[in-house]
Design an enzyme around this catalytic site. Sequence first.
Site, PDB file in Angstrom:
ATOM      1  N   ASP A 177      26.818 105.899  68.117  1.00  0.00           N
ATOM      2  CA  ASP A 177      26.368 107.265  68.354  1.00  0.00           C
ATOM      3  C   ASP A 177      27.570 108.226  68.281  1.00  0.00           C
ATOM      4  OD1 ASP A 177      23.714 108.675  69.298  1.00  0.00           O
ATOM      5  OD2 ASP A 177      25.294 109.568  70.494  1.00  0.00           O
ATOM      6  N   TYR A 310      27.396 118.238  70.252  1.00  0.00           N
ATOM      7  CA  TYR A 310      26.576 118.428  69.056  1.00  0.00           C
ATOM      8  C   TYR A 310      26.908 119.772  68.402  1.00  0.00           C
ATOM      9  CZ  TYR A 310      23.583 114.447  70.231  1.00  0.00           C
ATOM     10  OH  TYR A 310      23.108 113.192  70.501  1.00  0.00           O
ATOM     11  N   HIS A 364      19.688 100.964  68.931  1.00  0.00           N
ATOM     12  CA  HIS A 364      20.728 101.970  69.107  1.00  0.00           C
ATOM     13  C   HIS A 364      21.618 101.697  70.318  1.00  0.00           C
ATOM     14  CE1 HIS A 364      22.385 105.977  68.411  1.00  0.00           C
ATOM     15  NE2 HIS A 364      22.272 106.242  69.700  1.00  0.00           N
TER      16      HIS A 364
END
Length: 387
Positions: A177, A310, A364
């Site tokens: 990630d 982000y 994930h």
Amino acid sequence: MHIDPFEIRVSDDALDDLRRRLRATRWAAATPSPSWQQGTDNAWLRELVAYWADRYDWRGAERALNAQPQFIAELSGQRVHFVHRRGVGPSPYPLVITHGWPGSFAEFHALLERLCDPAAFGGDPADAFDVVVPSLPGFGFSPPAAHPGSSAFQVADRWAALMRGLGYARFGAQGGDLGAGVSIALAARHADAVEGIHLNFLPSSYEPTLDKLDKAAAPLSQAEQDYLREKTEWAAMEGGYAHVHATKPQTLAASLNDSPAGLAAWIGEKFRAWSDCDGVIERRFSKDALLTNLSIYWFTQSIGSSMQMYWENRLQPFRFAAGQRVQPPVAFARFPKEINHPPRSWLERVFDVAQWTDMPRGGHFAAMEEPDLLAADIRRFFKRFRQ
């Protein structure tokens, strides 16, 4: 660099406030759509919230978290929380592991056990690691960055300084990630210190040059074309969260920082959608494991600041110039239920891919879902760098 020991201490008042909010949840009406089709299932969320309010033992989780050696480092004005677990073996290899969103340092407990003390799991003590697990800026017990500029590139610079300060001149890096982005940035910017990186995810912003004027760039293979199409389709249907995080994080933060039920819905849905659980979350994650991670976000009020990366990464995506190569070798573990599945050739356009593993299961959250598989793959890759 200044380092102090750290211990988690959540006040009784904070615990009481959490329980009061959970019990006072104002529930949204369910839609007539099938379960989970439009997001978090209402019945599942009600059950989790009731457990969080009345049965979940934060104090027990706090004791377990505090059993890990934790510290706070001061790095050029930025305070960074990290775990530093020494390996049990003749010459442990130094490794920095970086988490992502919606995870935290807590997701690596089982993985650290296997990496730091392989003999306890039937392995060779010569394969032990010294493992450093920092909390990303604005996540958990690492305060948010005081100034703009906390993309993967800036975080990598801090991690390199942290590892030097701990006495590791040469080390490896691992991540999935957002942590995969930090690991890539470490390899790209600190090749003098980073011997190799192990990834179990490829950031969606990664893109080698595809300029037709670059004669060294091979045409896209069919597998690469399929990957790019699948990535676009996934982003259209499943990537709304990332678009909000990268464009209007503070609007969302106002809600999630005020409602633990809302926080559980936002994060819990990702643990279901991104894991190898066949739609049943507790096949992979116990309520206690989910709630420990959620509680870290809640008690530190870090859900808003966790989205900041982000925003920063949107401003500094992983774009590589024509002919640019990342020098340290890369290992890639591709888990079948991960949210993207790049072909090897896509990475090889920029990286020296020294090890590639198609895993039989897992998604994930590989460190939580398949710690044995992930630990074995990490050990196999970094064996080449041991003295």
